[in-house]
Design an enzyme around this catalytic site. Structure first.
Site, PDB file in Angstrom:
ATOM      1  N   PHE A 103       0.787  -1.085   0.038  1.00  0.00           N
ATOM      2  CA  PHE A 103      -0.221  -0.288  -0.080  1.00  0.00           C
ATOM      3  C   PHE A 103       1.164   0.916   0.076  1.00  0.00           C
ATOM      4  O   PHE A 103       2.360   1.348   0.887  1.00  0.00           O
ATOM      5  CB  PHE A 103      -0.397   0.073   1.261  1.00  0.00           C
ATOM      6  CG  PHE A 103      -2.128  -1.328   1.383  1.00  0.00           C
ATOM      7  CD1 PHE A 103      -3.428  -0.982   0.179  1.00  0.00           C
ATOM      8  CD2 PHE A 103      -1.726  -2.112   1.418  1.00  0.00           C
ATOM      9  CE1 PHE A 103      -4.223  -1.553   0.516  1.00  0.00           C
ATOM     10  CE2 PHE A 103      -3.226  -2.840   1.156  1.00  0.00           C
ATOM     11  CZ  PHE A 103      -3.938  -2.758   0.869  1.00  0.00           C
ATOM     12  N   GLU A 104       0.256   1.691  -0.625  1.00  0.00           N
ATOM     13  CA  GLU A 104       0.728   3.040  -0.927  1.00  0.00           C
ATOM     14  C   GLU A 104       0.990   4.158   0.652  1.00  0.00           C
ATOM     15  O   GLU A 104       2.646   5.109   1.342  1.00  0.00           O
ATOM     16  CB  GLU A 104       0.583   4.945  -2.161  1.00  0.00           C
ATOM     17  CG  GLU A 104      -0.629   5.057  -1.325  1.00  0.00           C
ATOM     18  CD  GLU A 104      -1.300   6.217  -2.290  1.00  0.00           C
ATOM     19  OE1 GLU A 104      -2.281   5.262  -3.797  1.00  0.00           O
ATOM     20  OE2 GLU A 104      -1.176   6.758  -2.341  1.00  0.00           O
ATOM     21  N   ALA A 105       0.761   3.936   1.682  1.00  0.00           N
ATOM     22  CA  ALA A 105       1.047   4.104   2.713  1.00  0.00           C
ATOM     23  C   ALA A 105       1.624   3.974   3.427  1.00  0.00           C
ATOM     24  O   ALA A 105       2.591   4.257   4.197  1.00  0.00           O
ATOM     25  CB  ALA A 105      -0.532   4.681   3.091  1.00  0.00           C
ATOM     26  N   MET A 113       5.441   5.747   3.127  1.00  0.00           N
ATOM     27  CA  MET A 113       5.052   5.908   1.988  1.00  0.00           C
ATOM     28  C   MET A 113       6.402   6.344   1.220  1.00  0.00           C
ATOM     29  O   MET A 113       6.558   5.439  -0.027  1.00  0.00           O
ATOM     30  CB  MET A 113       4.212   7.510   2.150  1.00  0.00           C
ATOM     31  CG  MET A 113       3.937   8.072   0.629  1.00  0.00           C
ATOM     32  SD  MET A 113       3.242   9.043   0.186  1.00  0.00           S
ATOM     33  CE  MET A 113       1.183   8.137   0.911  1.00  0.00           C
ATOM     34  N   ASN A 171       0.835  11.953  -4.178  1.00  0.00           N
ATOM     35  CA  ASN A 171       1.658  11.916  -3.136  1.00  0.00           C
ATOM     36  C   ASN A 171       2.762  11.070  -2.718  1.00  0.00           C
ATOM     37  O   ASN A 171       4.154  12.374  -1.701  1.00  0.00           O
ATOM     38  CB  ASN A 171       1.039  10.195  -2.460  1.00  0.00           C
ATOM     39  CG  ASN A 171      -0.934  10.744  -2.180  1.00  0.00           C
ATOM     40  OD1 ASN A 171      -1.248  12.028  -1.608  1.00  0.00           O
ATOM     41  ND2 ASN A 171      -1.100   9.608  -2.261  1.00  0.00           N
TER      42      ASN A 171
END
Lengths: 260, 329, 329, 260
Positions: free
Chosen positions: A51-53, A82, B136
Site C-alpha cells: 500500500f502506498e501509505a 510512503m 502523493n
C-alpha cells in the site's frame, strides 16, 4: 447465466486474472483491491500487495476503507512508510499498479484532477493525482478498472493527471519516464482491453458476454482498436464467485448486496 | 537518454526551498529539555498563525489530529497554506472552516471509498483557493528534501503530464546520465500537527504501524504540535528506542488527547467511525445545514472532549475500540 | 548564491548510476517465496564472483558478517570492487586476502580507537588498489540514491575539498536557489552481505539497535546475502512488522551463523573481542606472520564454526555475551 | 600542581568547557567523546550527543570503542541510522562536531587521508574522511583536539580532506557550504585556539599553564595569531578531575593510567 453473477463480479474476476503469482503490486482501495484479494485467494497466493501509505505484504482479512487504515496492516511483513513504497516502485521492483480514473484516453492517459478548463476554478474538482501519477510512472504495468461510457472513454482528457503512453510510442521515454513501463490492461463494464504494441493504442482483447463491437463503439469517445483474435471474456468460475462473495467481499461493498 | 525540449511548470511555489533560511531557523530553535504539555487551545493559539503554511500528519482519516484541526476552525484561523498530502477528513474539516486560501494538491476533496466532500468541492470550485498540483510521492519527497536539508530531490514521476505543468517542479537533466528528471523543491511547513500513540512531556514520540510521511514531516516543519493518545515517562521511550520517530527537539507542544484521531482510525487503538464520517458528508450538502452542523460540533463546543461526549462518549468509543482489527502483542 | 567556477572531480566511477539497467535487473529478479537457507560457502560460491563490486553491512567491527568475509578470503575471490563505507575489521580481512583492487573510500585502514591496520596500509600504499574518495554520509547517500531509484542525490558536503576533487561527484547548481551542490551518483553494489539479528528462511529480516546504512544498502544491492544470529518463523516477523528492515524479495541467500559478527560486536548479543582484534593487528606486522595467521584461522579452517572453536568456542563466547552492555526487554 | 593532572586530562577538561548545555553535538570516539561525556556529567547535563552511525541522545555509561558499538546505544532516545544523523546535521540542527585530525592548517582545514602526493600510491595511507568532511561541512561549529607539533600544525595540508575556512573569508560560502558554519576551537597539547573573525585565521586564546608564545611558534608550521587578551588556560578543577577519572574514563583509556 445472467443471474449467476453481476457486472461488478465479472469485472473483479477478470481483473484478478491479470495478476500473476509471485509478483508485486501497489493497489488502491475499492475494486482494484477486491481483485487483488481475489487473486491472492485463488491463483496467486503469493501476490505481494503493497500500500502506498506504507504497509508491505499484509495478509488481508477484510477490505480496507483507506489505503492507510488498520485493515491494510493485518499480518504485514513490514510496516513502513510512503517513501518506502514509492521508492520501491521507482527502483523498478513493483510489477503492477491498479488504478481507477474519471477519464481515460486511447493512450491510457488518466484524468482524476478536474472537469473543466481552469485549474484555479474548475467546473468539477476531483481529488487530483493522489498516488496515481507516481504509480503509473514508476510501476512496470498499469491496470485500470472503470465503467465504460462516453464520459469516461474520451478523445481527450480534460486534464492529464497520470501518464499513459502520453502522445504515443516513445513519448514516455522522451518525457523521462522509466523505460518499458506503461499501461497494460483496462477492465471496463464492457470489455477487457490491452494496448497494441506498435501504436500503444487501446485495443479490445475480449468482449464481456453479450457485448458487441457496436456497444463498444457507441460507448467510447475515441477510435477503439480490436484484436484480430477478439474473444469473449471467460465468465467467472464458481470457485471465483464463491471466494469473492464469501471471503473477499461478504458485505457486498464492492460487488453489491445479493438479493436472497 | 531524453530528447525534446525541457518543459517548464507554471504552479506557484507557496513555500520556497530556502535551506539557508531554514538552517538559521533550526539553529535558533531551542533544544533545551522543557515540559511542553499544554492544551490544544493553547497550542493552536501559540503556534498556528493566520497566513501560516500548515501541514497535517497521518493519512486523511487515519491517525490524524482531529482535535487540532477542529481548534483551528474554532479559532477561525484564516489564509493558511495547506499541504494537501493524502488528505481526506483533515481537508474536509479545514475546508468547512474555510481556513486556507492556497493548497499544494496531491489528494484532496475525496474520502477514498467513502465518497467526495461536497463542501470541499464547493470551496475548491469557488476560485477562493489557489492550487499547485503534485502527487502523493512527490509532495512527500518535497518534505524529505527539507528533512534532509537539501533544496531539492530528483524524481522520475510527474514527467510528461499536466500534473507537472501545474506543479512548481522543474525539469533537470541528470549530470551523470543525461536523463530527464523532475526536481522537487524542499517544502518547509511553518507549522504541522502529528497525532501519535505515545509521547513524553518533552515531545519524544512513537508511532505504531505505518508512519506515512510523518518521519519527514516532523523534520521538515519549523514548528510542530503533537497530540498523543498517551503521555508516557521518558524511560518508556528509552526502553524501545527503535520505535522512536520524533525526538523532542523537533517539538513545540505536546497535547494529551485520547481518541484524538476520532472519527478517524487510530491503528491498534480504535477503528474509524464510518457513520459519523457519513454524517459529515450528509451535512455538507448545503451551506445552511453545514453551518448548523459546525455550530453544533465545533463552534459551539469548548474543546474536543465535548465533541466526543456529543458523539456518544465512552460507550461509543468503546465500540470503536472493539471494531479495531489490530491488536497489540 | 554561489560564485566562482564549477569544479570537476577526477575520481573513477567504479559502478555507474545506471538506474535503467538496475530497474531491468530488479524487474527480472524473482519475487517468488522460496527457502533460501544455505551454507556460507554455498552463498559465496553462488553469489560472489571475481570482479564483482562488493559491499559489507554494519559498521566495520559492529554487526558485520565475519563469516562471509572469511569465506571470500578462503575462496580466494579476486579483483573485487569495495565500498569502504565505515569499514574497519571488514576492510582489514579483505585487505589481508588481497581480494579487492578498487575501492570507494570513506573510512578505511583504521579501527577507530583500536589503531591502524598495518596490512591494510601496506596494501593501500602499494599502488595495487585504485581509490576514489568520499565520506561516510556521501557514500551512504549514494546507496540511498540507488535505493530510491534515482541516478543521483544532491548534498552539501564534499564541496571545496580535495575529497571532492578525488571523488566522482559533480558540482551542480540548484535549479531553484542557484546554490552549489554536490551531486552524488547512485551506487548499486553487485553483491552485499548484511548480518542481522533474525531472519526467516525466505529472507525477511530484522536488525535491533542502529542500522547504520543497511536499509539503503539492502535495497541498492543487486544480490544480497544475509547471515543471521537466529532463524525464526515468518510469524515472528509478522508479529513485529515495525522492526522489519529487509523484505524477502531483496534477498538471495540466508545463512544461519550464530556469533557471525565475532570478533565484532553484535548489539544486544555479545560485545567485541578486543584481544583478538589486537591479535590481528599484531599478526599483520610482517607478511610472513600474517600468512601463518591467515593459514591458521582462515585458509586452514573449513568454516566459521572452526574459527570460533579455535578462538575458545562456547566458553569464550559466553564471556563476550556477559560483556555486552545492552540487555533486551 | 604538575602532579595534580596530566596533559590529557587538561585537554579533555578544556574541551568539555567549550560545549554549552542544551545543544546538540555529533562526536567521534576518543578524546572528543571523553570531553562530551565530561561536559554532560558536569556543566552540560542536557548536551545531546548523537553518533554518526545512528544512536541519538544516549545516556553513556562507558566510553565506546566505536561510534557504532553497543556503548553508544545505552539509554538512547532513538536508535536510528547514519542517514538520520547526517541529515540532521545537513538540516542545521547540530551545533557542534568534535574531530581529531592528522594535519591542520591556519584556516582549520584538516587532512586525515594521506601523507604524500599521489592518492593512488600514498606515502602513508590514513583512514580518509570518515564522517569528518560531512560533519565539518554541515554542523555549525567544528572543534578539533590534537597534539601540537610542526608535523600536525602545517602551512599546507598534504590533502584537504575536511573543510575548515578553506582559503579564508567567504571561501566556504563560495564553495557552496552552508553559511555561518566553520571551525570554532582547537584544543591542543599547548593551547586553546579560536579563529579571528575577520581573517578566519587560527588564533591562540589561552596558553596552557607553563607554555610560552615561543613554544607555540616553535611547534607551529604557519604564522599563528595571538589574541589581544591572551590568557592562561584555567586548570582543571578538582570536580572535573574527579568526574573524569571516576566516571568518564576510570580505566584510563584516554587520560592514561594513574600511578598509585
Amino acid at each position: 447465466m445472467a443471474n449467476r453473477y453481476n457486472l461488478m463480479e465479472l469485472m473483479v474476476c477478470v481483473a484478478a486474472r491479470q495478476l500473476e503469482d509471485g509478483k508485486t503490486a501497489v493497489i488502491g482501495t475499492g475494486m482494484p483491491l477486491a481483485a487483488a484479494m481475489l487473486a491472492q485467494k485463488t491463483r496467486a497466493p503469493n501476490l505481494i500487495i503493497m500500500f502506498e501509505a506504507g504497509s508491505i505484504a499484509p495478509q488481508l482479512v477484510k477490505l480496507p476503507l483507506s489505503v492507510a487504515d488498520s485493515y491494510t496492516m493485518t499480518g504485514g511483513l513490514m510496516l513502513s512508510n510512503m517513501d518506502e513504497t514509492m521508492a520501491t516502485c521507482q527502483r523498478g521492483v513493483v510489477d503492477y499498479t491498479f488504478l481507477g480514473g474519471a477519464q481515460i484516453d486511447m493512450y491510457g492517459n488518466l484524468n482524476s484532477t478536474m472537469i473543466g478548463t481552469d485549474i484555479q476554478k474548475p467546473k468539477v474538482r476531483l481529488p487530483g493525482s493522489g498516488g496515481a501519477n507516481d504509480l503509473a510512472s514508476l510501476c512496470w504495468k498499469t491496470l485500470v478498472i472503470t465503467p465504460h461510457d462516453q464520459r469516461r472513454f474520451v478523445a481527450q482528457v480534460d486534464f492529464l493527471t497520470t501518464p499513459g503512453y502520453l502522445t504515443g510510442p516513445g513519448a514516455r521515454e522522451a518525457a523521462g519516464l522509466p523505460a518499458g513501463t506503461g499501461p497494460y490492461k483496462v477492465i471496463s463494464t464492457l470489455a477487457l482491453m490491452g494496448y497494441e504494441s506498435e501504436t500503444k493504442r487501446m485495443c479490445v482483447e475480449s468482449l464481456h458476454p453479450g457485448v458487441t463491437v457496436e456497444d463498444i463503439r457507441a460507448n467510447t469517445g475515441f477510435e477503439m482498436l480490436f484484436a484480430d483474435n477478439l474473444i469473449i471474456t471467460l465468465e467467472p468460475t464458481d470457485e471465483e464467485l464463491d471466494v469473492l462473495r464469501t471471503q473477499v467481499d461478504p458485505l457486498g461493498l464492492i460487488i453489491g448486496k445479493r438479493s436472497t | 537518454m531524453s530528447d525534446g525540449e525541457m518543459n517548464t511548470s507554471m504552479g506557484t511555489l507557496f513555500s520556497p526551498p530556502d535551506v539557508e533560511g531554514a538552517r538559521q531557523f533550526f539553529a535558533a530553535k531551542s533544544r533545551v529539555l522543557t515540559d511542553k504539555l499544554m492544551s490544544v487551545s493553547e497550542a493552536v493559539t501559540q503556534f498556528v498563525h493566520d497566513g501560516d503554511y500548515f501541514s497535517s500528519g497521518g493519512f486523511g482519516m487515519i491517525r490524524i489530529s482531529t482535535a487540532v484541526l477542529h481548534e483551528i476552525v474554532r479559532q477561525r484561523k484564516k489564509n493558511l497554506g495547506f499541504a494537501g498530502h493524502t488528505s481526506t477528513h483533515d481537508f474536509e474539516i479545514l475546508a468547512a472552516g474555510r481556513c486556507f486560501d492556497r493548497c499544494d494538491v496531491a489528494y484532496i476533496v475525496g474520502l477514498e471509498v467513502c465518497g467526495l466532500s461536497p463542501q470541499a468541492r464547493r470551496y475548491m470550485e469557488s476560485g477562493a483557493v489557489q492550487v499547485t498540483e503534485w502527487s502523493n510521492a512527490t509532495l512527500g519527497w518535497r518534505l524529505k528534501a527539507a528533512a534532509m536539508g537539501v533544496p531539492f530531490l530528483p524524481a522520475r514521476a510527474l514527467l510528461g503530464t499536466e500534473t507537472f505543468k501545474y506543479s512548481a517542479a522543474k525539469e533537470i537533466l541528470c549530470p551523470f546520465t543525461g536523463q530527464k528528471l523532475a526536481a522537487l523543491p524542499a517544502l518547509y511547513p511553518d507549522v504541522s500537527v502529528i497525532h501519535v500513540h505515545r509521547a513524553d512531556v518533552y515531545g519524544n514520540a512513537q508511532i505504531d504501524g505505518i508512519s506515512v510521511a510523518d518521519w519527514d514531516l516532523a523534520r521538515a516543519s519549523k514548528r510542530l504540535i503533537l497530540t498523543t493518545e498517551q503521555v508516557v515517562d521518558t524511560s518508556e521511550i528509552r526502553r524501545t528506542p527503535e520505535l522512536t520517530q520524533i525526538p523532542y527537539w523537533l517539538v513545540d507542544a505536546v497535547c494529551h488527547v485520547p481518541y484524538g484521531s476520532y472519527p478517524g482510525n487510530m491503528p491498534y487503538e480504535y477503528y474509524l467511525d464510518k457513520e459519523h464520517l457519513n454524517e459529515w458528508l450528509e451535512a455538507e450538502k448545503d451551506v445552511a445545514t453545514l453551518d448548523a452542523f459546525l455550530q453544533k460540533y465545533i463552534y459551539g463546543t469548548q474543546d474536543f472532549a465535548e465533541y466526543l461526549a456529543l458523539k456518544g462518549g465512552e460507550e461509543h468509543l468503546a465500540e470503536l475500540r472493539a471494531r479495531e482489527p489490530l491488536q497489540r502483542g
